[in-house]
Each structure stands twice: as C-alpha cells, then as structure tokens.
Design a protein around this motif. Structure first.
Motif, PDB file in Angstrom:
ATOM      1  N   ILE A  86       0.865  -1.181   0.000  1.00  0.00           N
ATOM      2  CA  ILE A  86       0.000   0.000   0.000  1.00  0.00           C
ATOM      3  C   ILE A  86       0.903   1.232   0.000  1.00  0.00           C
ATOM      4  O   ILE A  86       1.772   1.369   0.868  1.00  0.00           O
ATOM      5  N   THR A  87       0.712   2.113  -0.977  1.00  0.00           N
ATOM      6  CA  THR A  87       1.588   3.286  -1.112  1.00  0.00           C
ATOM      7  C   THR A  87       0.737   4.563  -1.116  1.00  0.00           C
ATOM      8  O   THR A  87       0.392   5.082  -2.168  1.00  0.00           O
ATOM      9  N   PRO A  88       0.408   5.047   0.084  1.00  0.00           N
ATOM     10  CA  PRO A  88      -0.487   6.209   0.181  1.00  0.00           C
ATOM     11  C   PRO A  88       0.118   7.501  -0.361  1.00  0.00           C
ATOM     12  O   PRO A  88       1.332   7.610  -0.552  1.00  0.00           O
ATOM     13  N   GLU A  94      -6.983  12.423   4.204  1.00  0.00           N
ATOM     14  CA  GLU A  94      -7.235  11.097   4.795  1.00  0.00           C
ATOM     15  C   GLU A  94      -5.999  10.609   5.531  1.00  0.00           C
ATOM     16  O   GLU A  94      -6.087  10.072   6.641  1.00  0.00           O
ATOM     17  N   ALA A  95      -4.826  10.809   4.923  1.00  0.00           N
ATOM     18  CA  ALA A  95      -3.584  10.379   5.579  1.00  0.00           C
ATOM     19  C   ALA A  95      -3.363  11.201   6.847  1.00  0.00           C
ATOM     20  O   ALA A  95      -2.968  10.668   7.888  1.00  0.00           O
ATOM     21  N   GLN A  96      -3.671  12.506   6.785  1.00  0.00           N
ATOM     22  CA  GLN A  96      -3.501  13.340   7.977  1.00  0.00           C
ATOM     23  C   GLN A  96      -4.469  12.933   9.085  1.00  0.00           C
ATOM     24  O   GLN A  96      -4.188  13.103  10.267  1.00  0.00           O
ATOM     25  N   VAL A 126       6.902   4.072  -7.976  1.00  0.00           N
ATOM     26  CA  VAL A 126       6.476   4.273  -6.580  1.00  0.00           C
ATOM     27  C   VAL A 126       6.202   5.764  -6.385  1.00  0.00           C
ATOM     28  O   VAL A 126       7.091   6.601  -6.584  1.00  0.00           O
ATOM     29  N   ASN A 127       4.970   6.088  -6.018  1.00  0.00           N
ATOM     30  CA  ASN A 127       4.601   7.485  -5.741  1.00  0.00           C
ATOM     31  C   ASN A 127       5.149   7.887  -4.372  1.00  0.00           C
ATOM     32  O   ASN A 127       5.376   7.009  -3.530  1.00  0.00           O
ATOM     33  N   ASP A 128       5.299   9.165  -4.142  1.00  0.00           N
ATOM     34  CA  ASP A 128       5.689   9.692  -2.826  1.00  0.00           C
ATOM     35  C   ASP A 128       6.857   8.880  -2.242  1.00  0.00           C
ATOM     36  O   ASP A 128       6.750   8.282  -1.160  1.00  0.00           O
ATOM     37  N   ALA A 129       7.965   8.875  -2.960  1.00  0.00           N
ATOM     38  CA  ALA A 129       9.073   7.956  -2.629  1.00  0.00           C
ATOM     39  C   ALA A 129       9.594   8.137  -1.205  1.00  0.00           C
ATOM     40  O   ALA A 129       9.872   7.149  -0.519  1.00  0.00           O
ATOM     41  N   ASP A 130       9.722   9.389  -0.741  1.00  0.00           N
ATOM     42  CA  ASP A 130      10.262   9.587   0.624  1.00  0.00           C
ATOM     43  C   ASP A 130       9.329   8.997   1.686  1.00  0.00           C
ATOM     44  O   ASP A 130       9.781   8.606   2.760  1.00  0.00           O
ATOM     45  N   GLY A 131       8.026   8.945   1.401  1.00  0.00           N
ATOM     46  CA  GLY A 131       7.067   8.397   2.359  1.00  0.00           C
ATOM     47  C   GLY A 131       6.837   6.906   2.207  1.00  0.00           C
ATOM     48  O   GLY A 131       6.389   6.249   3.146  1.00  0.00           O
ATOM     49  N   ASN A 132       7.139   6.373   1.027  1.00  0.00           N
ATOM     50  CA  ASN A 132       6.747   4.981   0.768  1.00  0.00           C
ATOM     51  C   ASN A 132       7.902   3.996   0.600  1.00  0.00           C
ATOM     52  O   ASN A 132       7.664   2.788   0.541  1.00  0.00           O
ATOM     53  N   GLY A 298       0.658   0.761   5.254  1.00  0.00           N
ATOM     54  CA  GLY A 298       1.805   1.110   4.404  1.00  0.00           C
ATOM     55  C   GLY A 298       2.663   2.210   5.012  1.00  0.00           C
ATOM     56  O   GLY A 298       2.424   2.663   6.143  1.00  0.00           O
ATOM     57  N   GLY A 299       3.661   2.645   4.270  1.00  0.00           N
ATOM     58  CA  GLY A 299       4.486   3.771   4.689  1.00  0.00           C
ATOM     59  C   GLY A 299       5.842   3.389   5.244  1.00  0.00           C
ATOM     60  O   GLY A 299       6.058   2.308   5.774  1.00  0.00           O
ATOM     61  N   ARG A 300       6.761   4.355   5.119  1.00  0.00           N
ATOM     62  CA  ARG A 300       8.159   4.145   5.476  1.00  0.00           C
ATOM     63  C   ARG A 300       8.373   3.840   6.961  1.00  0.00           C
ATOM     64  O   ARG A 300       9.099   2.910   7.322  1.00  0.00           O
ATOM     65  N   LEU A 301       7.719   4.597   7.828  1.00  0.00           N
ATOM     66  CA  LEU A 301       7.917   4.412   9.263  1.00  0.00           C
ATOM     67  C   LEU A 301       7.518   2.985   9.669  1.00  0.00           C
ATOM     68  O   LEU A 301       8.236   2.295  10.391  1.00  0.00           O
ATOM     69  N   LYS A 302       6.342   2.557   9.167  1.00  0.00           N
ATOM     70  CA  LYS A 302       5.843   1.213   9.454  1.00  0.00           C
ATOM     71  C   LYS A 302       6.858   0.166   8.980  1.00  0.00           C
ATOM     72  O   LYS A 302       7.190  -0.779   9.702  1.00  0.00           O
ATOM     73  N   MET A 303       7.369   0.355   7.759  1.00  0.00           N
ATOM     74  CA  MET A 303       8.311  -0.621   7.193  1.00  0.00           C
ATOM     75  C   MET A 303       9.597  -0.673   8.015  1.00  0.00           C
ATOM     76  O   MET A 303      10.151  -1.736   8.274  1.00  0.00           O
TER      77      MET A 303
END
Ligand code: NAD
Ligand code: ZN
Length: 353
Positions: A86-88, A94-96, A126-132, A298-303
């Motif tokens: 999942i790549t928000p 919605e993410a906020q 991959v969209n929003d690369a720094d976040g995903n 999804g998301g970088r922090l989670k990963m």
C-alpha cells in the motif's frame, strides 16, 4: 519492458509496455524479489475489483531504485529498498486523519495492480518515494524483506484492528500466511491464549511455532462449539479474521466473541453482496461486539519498524516461504501455484537479482 499482467478477468499473460515515467516526488524501482498474493488471485479470477486490461500484477516486492524525481530527498539510484504493498499519498487529508490507506478515497492507497501497474514488471513506479520507500537494512534477507511488503503488515494490522491486550484470549480464523503473522503478532502483543483455526499440517505447525496455544480444525466439528468448550462457555476477547467468507465466518466470529469483544478483519471479501451478522448473538444490536475491518496502512515508518522486529528476531516471516524460484520468468509459475494452492504451499517467492 516486460511484465506479467492481468489481460482481463480470468486471463493472465506476459505483456510488453513502456517503462513507467518518474514524477518529481516518485521513484522507479526494479524488483530484486517478488511474491504473488492471494489478493492477485481474487483480482484476476474472482474479478474482485472489476475488469482490468493488460494491467501488470503484483504488489509484494523488494527492489533497487533506478531513478528518483528531483524533489526526492532520502533515496537515490542504487539504493536497495523495502516497499509496502500500500503506497499512500501522504499529503492527503485522509492520511492526515490517520487513514493513509484511504488517501484519495476508500482503499485508494492500494495502487499497485489496482489503479496502476504492479511490481511484476522489469520496472515499477512508486509514488511519494520519501514516504513509501524504506532503506533495506543491512543483514535483512530478501525473503523476509518481501514478506514485509504485505504479509507482515497485514497480519499485524489484524492484531491492531482487534486491539489485542495483555492476557486476552484470541481466535485467529484462517492461518494462511496473513493469519500466521496475526498469530505471531497476537503472541508478541501479550495474548494469553491463541486459538488458530486451520487444518493444513504445515500451517498448523507454523501456527504453533508462532505462538498458537490450541489448533481448531473444522473437521472436528463446529468451530464455535470448539472455542466455547476451550473457554468454558465464555468465548474469546478478540477474533482476527484472515480467511473464510462474508457469511459463515462473520457469523462464527460474532458467536464466539464475548460482549465487549472486538473483531479485526483483514480478509479480502472478494465475492458476495452482504456480510452476515447474526442478530441475537450480536446482542440484538446492543452487544458491544465491535467489527473493525481494514486495509493495512503502508508507509516508510511502518516498514522501518517492522524490519527492526525481524532483525531482533521477534518475528520470523521467512518461515512462511515454502516455494522458491530464481529468475523473472518464473513469476507466471509462482502466481499459478498461488492459484492452485497445493497442500504444502504457504507462500512462494521469486528471486530476481
Ligand atoms: P490464504 O488464502 O493463503 O489464506 C487463507 C486461509 O484461510 C487458508 O489457509 C484457507 O484454507 C483458510 N480458510 C478459508 N476458509 C476458511 C474458513 N471458513 N474457516 C477457516 N479458515 C478458512 O490468504 P492469505 O495470503 O493468508 O491472505 C488472507 C486474506 O487477507 C486474503 O483474503 C487476502 O486477500 C487478504 N489480504 C488483505 C490485506 C489487507 O490489507 N487487508 C492484504 C493482503 C491480503
Ligand atoms: Zn499481497
């Protein structure tokens, strides 16, 4: 570039497409390893998201960055990266609000092999690369890294949705790879008893290894009755649904749940119009039996956090892998294996690097 695609409902095949274009915030990644998912099967053979033509499949990958947009700060070509299925879009309202998976509309954080080509191509976007994206940590094997794309975050999201607390009794319905990770997650969350509903021997063995305290096999009679017997008629505090359907399974979950209990559903209901909630066992609408169903975030922090859980050996997702292929061309075979589900299969992986 080549990719393995859904040609239409019920049809798959290899396609030739242009390499995806990189926007200023995006990355183009080449897969180092991929894994097909039950969701790919729902998509193609159940038509669960409707018709799609020549859409490259796949959403579980670990990869190497080949290009980044000029606004990407933390990643560059050559970086080896984890990517969640999942790549928000992280700047959306919605993410906020805390629902990244629904950024841009319900379920819209799920982009790969839904709104755009997936990861079974020679390159993917991959969209929003720094976040995903997340850097692949030193010492993390590719097998675990691919399981971090979906099986780990989804299985653990089932635990989050059910909100498992210290000492809870938990029932996990469906112990494929996702449910097995839910068993592991409930265990590290402090459940006192974990009942795993399943019958395939290798899944049962792994469930025990991951923390199941009892196995419930539907072949030994009604699963609700078995749960009631194990809990002296009280039922369980939490149910995690990671398999089954929208009728029988939901009814079973409600019936085995204590008042005030919570169901965490991560199962993808690929067919049927309605979910069945039994009226009386739902306390005639007043039983405080909560149902929470969700797509993983999804998301970088989670990963990054989940990767550290693997590195510290608190979870061992590479144990899910029962079939290993080498070479991009084996994606087709791996996907068909997932469709046919031989008895000894838990999860296949294709190593490409
Ligand atoms: P899977 O098909 O490998 O596992 C499901 C398991 O449930 C199987 O072992 C099957 O035998 C068992 N099962 C089927 N009917 C059952 C029943 N009535 N009672 C008990 N067990 C039953 O799939 P998986 O990869 O483990 O994924 C589980 C589900 O999660 C799938 O529907 C998948 O599409 C979905 N999923 C959701 C998300 C999300 O973000 N929410 C992400 C990935 C996958
Ligand atoms: Zn998946």
């Amino acid at each position: 570039m080549k990719g393995f695609a859904m040609l239409g409902i019920g049809k798959v095949g290899w396609v030739e497409k242009d390499r995806p274009v990189c926007g200023p915030l995006d990355a183009i990644v080449r897969p180092l390893a991929v894994s097909p998912c039950t969701s790919d099967i729902h998509t193609v053979w159940e038509g669960a998201i409707g018709e799609r033509h020549n859409m490259i499949l796949g959403h579980e990958a670990v990869g190497e960055v080949v290009e980044v947009g000029n606004l990407v700060k933390d990643f560059k070509a050559g970086d080896r990266v984890l990517i969640a299925a999942i790549t928000p879009d992280w700047s959306t309202l919605e993410a906020q609000a805390g629902y990244s998976m629904h950024s841009g509309g319900m379920l819209s954080g799920w982009k790969f092999s839904n709104f755009k080509d997936g990861v079974f191509g020679e390159f993917f976007h991959v969209n929003d690369a720094d976040g995903n994206l997340a850097h692949l940590p030193e010492g993390l094997d590719l097998e675990s890294a691919v399981m971090l794309a979906d099986m780990v975050p989804t299985g653990l999201h089932g635990v989050e949705l059910a909100d498992v607390q210290f000492g809870d009794t938990v029932c996990v319905i469906g112990i494929g790879p996702v449910g097995l990770m839910s068993v592991a997650g409930a265990s590290i969350r402090g459940a006192s008893e974990i009942f795993a509903v399943g019958s395939r021997p290798n899944c049962v063995e792994l469930a025990k290894e991951f923390g199941a305290t009892a196995i419930i096999n539907y072949k030994n009679g009604d699963i609700v009755e078995q749960v009631m017997k194990l809990t002296n008629g009280k039922g369980v505090d939490r149910v995690i649904i990671a398999g089954g359907d929208g009728e029988t399974t939901f009814a079973q979950a409600i019936k085995m749940l204590k008042p005030g209990g919570r169901i965490g559903n991560v199962n993808y209901l690929g067919s049927g119009d309605n979910v069945l909630i039994p009226r009386a066992e739902w306390g005639c609408g007043m039983g405080h039996k909560t149902i929470a169903g969700g797509l993983m975030p999804g998301g970088r922090l989670k990963m990054e956090k989940l990767a550290s859980l693997v590195l510290s050996k608190r979870i061992q997702p590479s144990k899910l892998i029962t079939h290993k292929f080498h070479g991009f061309e084996h994606i087709e075979e791996a996907l068909l294996l997932m469709k046919d589900k031989p008895k000894d299969l838990i999860k296949p992986i294709v190593i490409i690097e």
